[in-house]
Design a protein around this motif. Structure first.
Motif, PDB file in Angstrom:
ATOM      1  N   LYS A  30       0.828  -1.213   0.000  1.00  0.00           N
ATOM      2  CA  LYS A  30       0.000   0.000   0.000  1.00  0.00           C
ATOM      3  C   LYS A  30       0.861   1.261   0.000  1.00  0.00           C
ATOM      4  O   LYS A  30       0.417   2.326  -0.416  1.00  0.00           O
ATOM      5  CB  LYS A  30      -0.883   0.027   1.247  1.00  0.00           C
ATOM      6  N   SER A  53       1.477   2.321  -6.020  1.00  0.00           N
ATOM      7  CA  SER A  53       0.387   2.023  -5.094  1.00  0.00           C
ATOM      8  C   SER A  53      -0.965   2.334  -5.740  1.00  0.00           C
ATOM      9  O   SER A  53      -1.989   1.778  -5.352  1.00  0.00           O
ATOM     10  CB  SER A  53       0.558   2.809  -3.802  1.00  0.00           C
ATOM     11  N   LYS A  73      -3.586  -5.497  -2.494  1.00  0.00           N
ATOM     12  CA  LYS A  73      -3.277  -4.755  -1.271  1.00  0.00           C
ATOM     13  C   LYS A  73      -3.858  -5.425  -0.041  1.00  0.00           C
ATOM     14  O   LYS A  73      -3.348  -5.255   1.065  1.00  0.00           O
ATOM     15  CB  LYS A  73      -3.794  -3.326  -1.385  1.00  0.00           C
TER      16      LYS A  73
END
Length: 114
Positions: A30, A53, A73
């Motif tokens: 993340k 990300s 994620k």
């Protein structure tokens, strides 16, 4: 300390496919742009693909159109789908941030040979 564990390598014939996984500790996926790197015998370690990300991807010219990087994620895992493999793709594959700031994992060996 962040941990990266690569898996999914193996021996495959030219033209075959493999899917590599990189399990990361914490919330690395993340927080960082993540990359897959590879190091052939006697060669330097090079970046082959990266994903931000936000999901933006980039590829080395040698892997464009054949490799696909993705991330999950929730699972904190980065993947590398490798298709149309060539003998020159033979290497140990690693994941790390881009630029590499985390400790290197053990890598996973990919061997492309008939």
């Amino acid at each position: 300390q962040a941990q990266l564990v690569e898996s999914g390598g193996g021996l495959v014939q030219p033209g075959g496919s493999l899917r590599l996984s990189c399990a990361a500790s914490g919330s690395i996926v993340k927080s960082y742009t993540m990359g897959w790197y590879r190091q052939g015998l006697g060669k330097q370690r090079d970046l082959v693909a990266a994903i931000t990300s936000g999901g933006t991807t980039t590829y080395a010219d040698s892997t464009k159109g054949r490799f696909t990087i993705s991330s999950d994620k929730v699972k904190n895992t980065v993947y590398l789908q490798m298709n149309s493999l060539k003998p020159e793709d033979t290497a140990v594959y690693y994941c790390n941030s881009l630029p590499p700031k985390l400790g290197w994992g053990q890598g996973t060996q990919v061997t492309v040979s008939s």
